[in-house]
Every structure is written in C-alpha cells, then in structure tokens.
Design a protein around this motif. Structure first.
Motif, PDB file in Angstrom:
ATOM      1  N   LEU A   5      46.865  40.602  41.782  1.00 47.61           N
ATOM      2  CA  LEU A   5      45.563  39.950  41.689  1.00 47.61           C
ATOM      3  C   LEU A   5      44.617  40.749  42.570  1.00 47.61           C
ATOM      4  O   LEU A   5      44.943  41.050  43.725  1.00 47.61           O
ATOM      5  CB  LEU A   5      45.645  38.507  42.182  1.00 47.61           C
ATOM      6  N   VAL A   6      43.465  41.114  42.034  1.00 48.26           N
ATOM      7  CA  VAL A   6      42.488  41.923  42.752  1.00 48.26           C
ATOM      8  C   VAL A   6      41.235  41.086  42.958  1.00 48.26           C
ATOM      9  O   VAL A   6      40.659  40.578  41.985  1.00 48.26           O
ATOM     10  CB  VAL A   6      42.148  43.199  41.958  1.00 48.26           C
ATOM     11  N   LEU A   7      40.824  40.907  44.209  1.00 47.02           N
ATOM     12  CA  LEU A   7      39.619  40.151  44.534  1.00 47.02           C
ATOM     13  C   LEU A   7      38.555  41.104  45.059  1.00 47.02           C
ATOM     14  O   LEU A   7      38.774  41.804  46.042  1.00 47.02           O
ATOM     15  CB  LEU A   7      39.919  39.087  45.595  1.00 47.02           C
ATOM     16  N   TYR A   8      37.427  41.138  44.371  1.00 45.73           N
ATOM     17  CA  TYR A   8      36.285  41.947  44.793  1.00 45.73           C
ATOM     18  C   TYR A   8      35.393  41.028  45.624  1.00 45.73           C
ATOM     19  O   TYR A   8      34.862  40.041  45.109  1.00 45.73           O
ATOM     20  CB  TYR A   8      35.504  42.441  43.576  1.00 45.73           C
ATOM     21  N   CYS A   9      35.248  41.330  46.904  1.00 45.37           N
ATOM     22  CA  CYS A   9      34.551  40.432  47.825  1.00 45.37           C
ATOM     23  C   CYS A   9      33.269  41.057  48.382  1.00 45.37           C
ATOM     24  O   CYS A   9      33.226  42.263  48.647  1.00 45.37           O
ATOM     25  CB  CYS A   9      35.473  40.069  48.990  1.00 45.37           C
ATOM     26  N   VAL A  10      32.259  40.207  48.552  1.00 49.71           N
ATOM     27  CA  VAL A  10      31.000  40.567  49.201  1.00 49.71           C
ATOM     28  C   VAL A  10      30.492  39.295  49.873  1.00 49.71           C
ATOM     29  O   VAL A  10      30.455  38.239  49.238  1.00 49.71           O
ATOM     30  CB  VAL A  10      29.932  41.060  48.189  1.00 49.71           C
ATOM     31  N   ALA A  85      50.510  51.591  46.020  1.00 50.76           N
ATOM     32  CA  ALA A  85      49.902  52.313  44.901  1.00 50.76           C
ATOM     33  C   ALA A  85      48.748  51.514  44.304  1.00 50.76           C
ATOM     34  O   ALA A  85      47.702  52.081  43.950  1.00 50.76           O
ATOM     35  CB  ALA A  85      50.946  52.612  43.830  1.00 50.76           C
ATOM     36  N   ALA A  86      48.909  50.201  44.227  1.00 52.56           N
ATOM     37  CA  ALA A  86      47.830  49.356  43.703  1.00 52.56           C
ATOM     38  C   ALA A  86      46.615  49.414  44.616  1.00 52.56           C
ATOM     39  O   ALA A  86      45.483  49.585  44.163  1.00 52.56           O
ATOM     40  CB  ALA A  86      48.318  47.915  43.552  1.00 52.56           C
ATOM     41  N   ALA A  87      46.839  49.295  45.911  1.00 55.78           N
ATOM     42  CA  ALA A  87      45.720  49.351  46.867  1.00 55.78           C
ATOM     43  C   ALA A  87      45.039  50.715  46.812  1.00 55.78           C
ATOM     44  O   ALA A  87      43.801  50.807  46.794  1.00 55.78           O
ATOM     45  CB  ALA A  87      46.216  49.051  48.272  1.00 55.78           C
ATOM     46  N   GLN A  88      45.817  51.771  46.757  1.00 52.90           N
ATOM     47  CA  GLN A  88      45.258  53.122  46.716  1.00 52.90           C
ATOM     48  C   GLN A  88      44.395  53.333  45.476  1.00 52.90           C
ATOM     49  O   GLN A  88      43.393  54.042  45.522  1.00 52.90           O
ATOM     50  CB  GLN A  88      46.385  54.155  46.773  1.00 52.90           C
ATOM     51  N   GLN A 100      29.223  45.877  53.242  1.00 54.89           N
ATOM     52  CA  GLN A 100      30.194  44.871  53.681  1.00 54.89           C
ATOM     53  C   GLN A 100      31.173  44.441  52.589  1.00 54.89           C
ATOM     54  O   GLN A 100      31.883  43.452  52.731  1.00 54.89           O
ATOM     55  CB  GLN A 100      29.489  43.644  54.259  1.00 54.89           C
ATOM     56  N   ALA A 101      31.239  45.184  51.483  1.00 51.92           N
ATOM     57  CA  ALA A 101      32.152  44.840  50.389  1.00 51.92           C
ATOM     58  C   ALA A 101      33.587  45.197  50.756  1.00 51.92           C
ATOM     59  O   ALA A 101      33.837  46.096  51.559  1.00 51.92           O
ATOM     60  CB  ALA A 101      31.742  45.569  49.113  1.00 51.92           C
ATOM     61  N   SER A 102      34.509  44.497  50.153  1.00 50.79           N
ATOM     62  CA  SER A 102      35.930  44.809  50.300  1.00 50.79           C
ATOM     63  C   SER A 102      36.640  44.441  49.011  1.00 50.79           C
ATOM     64  O   SER A 102      36.095  43.723  48.167  1.00 50.79           O
ATOM     65  CB  SER A 102      36.543  44.055  51.481  1.00 50.79           C
ATOM     66  N   ILE A 103      37.841  44.946  48.875  1.00 53.38           N
ATOM     67  CA  ILE A 103      38.687  44.619  47.736  1.00 53.38           C
ATOM     68  C   ILE A 103      40.040  44.206  48.293  1.00 53.38           C
ATOM     69  O   ILE A 103      40.641  44.931  49.080  1.00 53.38           O
ATOM     70  CB  ILE A 103      38.833  45.825  46.787  1.00 53.38           C
ATOM     71  N   GLN A 104      40.488  43.034  47.883  1.00 59.05           N
ATOM     72  CA  GLN A 104      41.795  42.542  48.314  1.00 59.05           C
ATOM     73  C   GLN A 104      42.763  42.663  47.142  1.00 59.05           C
ATOM     74  O   GLN A 104      42.434  42.280  46.017  1.00 59.05           O
ATOM     75  CB  GLN A 104      41.692  41.085  48.764  1.00 59.05           C
ATOM     76  N   VAL A 105      43.937  43.203  47.406  1.00 57.48           N
ATOM     77  CA  VAL A 105      44.955  43.407  46.377  1.00 57.48           C
ATOM     78  C   VAL A 105      46.192  42.607  46.783  1.00 57.48           C
ATOM     79  O   VAL A 105      46.783  42.867  47.830  1.00 57.48           O
ATOM     80  CB  VAL A 105      45.288  44.912  46.228  1.00 57.48           C
ATOM     81  N   MET A 106      46.549  41.634  45.956  1.00 59.34           N
ATOM     82  CA  MET A 106      47.620  40.711  46.289  1.00 59.34           C
ATOM     83  C   MET A 106      48.701  40.728  45.202  1.00 59.34           C
ATOM     84  O   MET A 106      48.386  40.594  44.019  1.00 59.34           O
ATOM     85  CB  MET A 106      47.037  39.287  46.377  1.00 59.34           C
ATOM     86  N   GLU A 107      49.941  40.931  45.598  1.00 61.21           N
ATOM     87  CA  GLU A 107      51.033  40.905  44.636  1.00 61.21           C
ATOM     88  C   GLU A 107      51.150  39.517  44.025  1.00 61.21           C
ATOM     89  O   GLU A 107      51.022  38.505  44.717  1.00 61.21           O
ATOM     90  CB  GLU A 107      52.347  41.291  45.299  1.00 61.21           C
ATOM     91  N   VAL A 108      51.375  39.483  42.718  1.00 56.91           N
ATOM     92  CA  VAL A 108      51.554  38.223  42.001  1.00 56.91           C
ATOM     93  C   VAL A 108      53.029  38.095  41.649  1.00 56.91           C
ATOM     94  O   VAL A 108      53.614  39.004  41.070  1.00 56.91           O
ATOM     95  CB  VAL A 108      50.697  38.203  40.713  1.00 56.91           C
ATOM     96  N   ARG A 109      53.631  36.998  42.055  1.00 61.77           N
ATOM     97  CA  ARG A 109      55.044  36.748  41.764  1.00 61.77           C
ATOM     98  C   ARG A 109      55.175  35.457  40.947  1.00 61.77           C
ATOM     99  O   ARG A 109      54.449  34.494  41.203  1.00 61.77           O
ATOM    100  CB  ARG A 109      55.836  36.582  43.056  1.00 61.77           C
ATOM    101  N   ALA A 110      56.098  35.455  40.038  1.00 56.33           N
ATOM    102  CA  ALA A 110      56.368  34.236  39.278  1.00 56.33           C
ATOM    103  C   ALA A 110      56.995  33.201  40.210  1.00 56.33           C
ATOM    104  O   ALA A 110      57.774  33.531  41.094  1.00 56.33           O
ATOM    105  CB  ALA A 110      57.322  34.546  38.136  1.00 56.33           C
ATOM    106  N   MET A 111      56.592  31.964  40.019  1.00 58.62           N
ATOM    107  CA  MET A 111      57.197  30.893  40.801  1.00 58.62           C
ATOM    108  C   MET A 111      58.550  30.557  40.181  1.00 58.62           C
ATOM    109  O   MET A 111      58.705  30.556  38.972  1.00 58.62           O
ATOM    110  CB  MET A 111      56.296  29.651  40.799  1.00 58.62           C
TER     111      MET A 111
END
Length: 114
Positions: A5-10, A85-88, A100-111
């Motif tokens: 999951l990629v979050l584009y933040c500002v 690799a995803a973050a890069q 002040q922008a950032s991008i957060q990259v979060m691994e998604v796992r099945a529950m």
C-alpha cells in the motif's frame, strides 16, 4: 512479488496554501508535475496500479465519529520483490517535489483465518 500500500502524503496546510497560489503560477506548475507524473507512471506500468485520491475523512473511535484532516492525498497499490525495492521505486517520484511531501510504503499481508 509482494504487494504494498502506497500513501502519498502532504500536510493539509501545504495544500491549502497552494490553493491560494495565483492561477498563472499554479497552472503551469501543475501541468509540469502532471507530465512528470504521467512519465513516471508509464515507466512503472505493471508495478503500480489503482492510484486514487483520498477525500474528506471521518475518524471512527469508541468515543464517536468526527471529521478530521490527515496528510494522505493519494493512495495506490504496488508490487515489488521486497519492501526495500518497493520503497526505492518511489525515491524519484514527482510527488516529492511538493514541499513537505512524503510517500509511505507499507507491506500488505492477507489476514489469516480464526
């Protein structure tokens, strides 16, 4: 491939300030960023999908529901061999040209089941 999951933040204050920028300044800058964004997306076609804008936000908690603002502007899903690799992949994204922008990259796992 792992899904992220990629979050584009500002910060919302940055967005509000940008909205007050004169149209003759804002228009060309937005067109330039859109072109860079389109180029970036084309270069990463097949690994990034489902990019969508976030909207008004409600906070739901045990003490009730309220309107809030957060820093999430857009979100997407991406696939990569590893978290690093995803973050890069996003290290040179045009979104980072916004102050002040950032991008957060979060691994998604099945529950898992019960």
């Amino acid at each position: 491939m792992t899904r992220f999951l990629v979050l584009y933040c500002v910060p919302s204050a940055v967005i509000e300030g940008w909205k007050r920028t004169a149209p003759e300044t804002r228009g060309p800058a937005e067109a330039k960023m859109k072109a860079a964004w389109d180029d970036w997306m084309q270069a990463h076609a097949g690994t990034v999908n489902g990019t969508e804008a976030g909207g008004r936000t409600k906070r739901v908690a045990s003490d009730g529901i309220s309107d809030i603002k957060n820093d999430v502007m857009l979100y997407a899903f991406a696939e990569a061999e590893s978290h690093d690799a995803a973050a890069q992949m996003f290290a040179d994204h045009p979104h980072l040209q916004i102050p002040q922008a950032s991008i957060q990259v979060m691994e998604v796992r099945a529950m898992t089941g019960p």
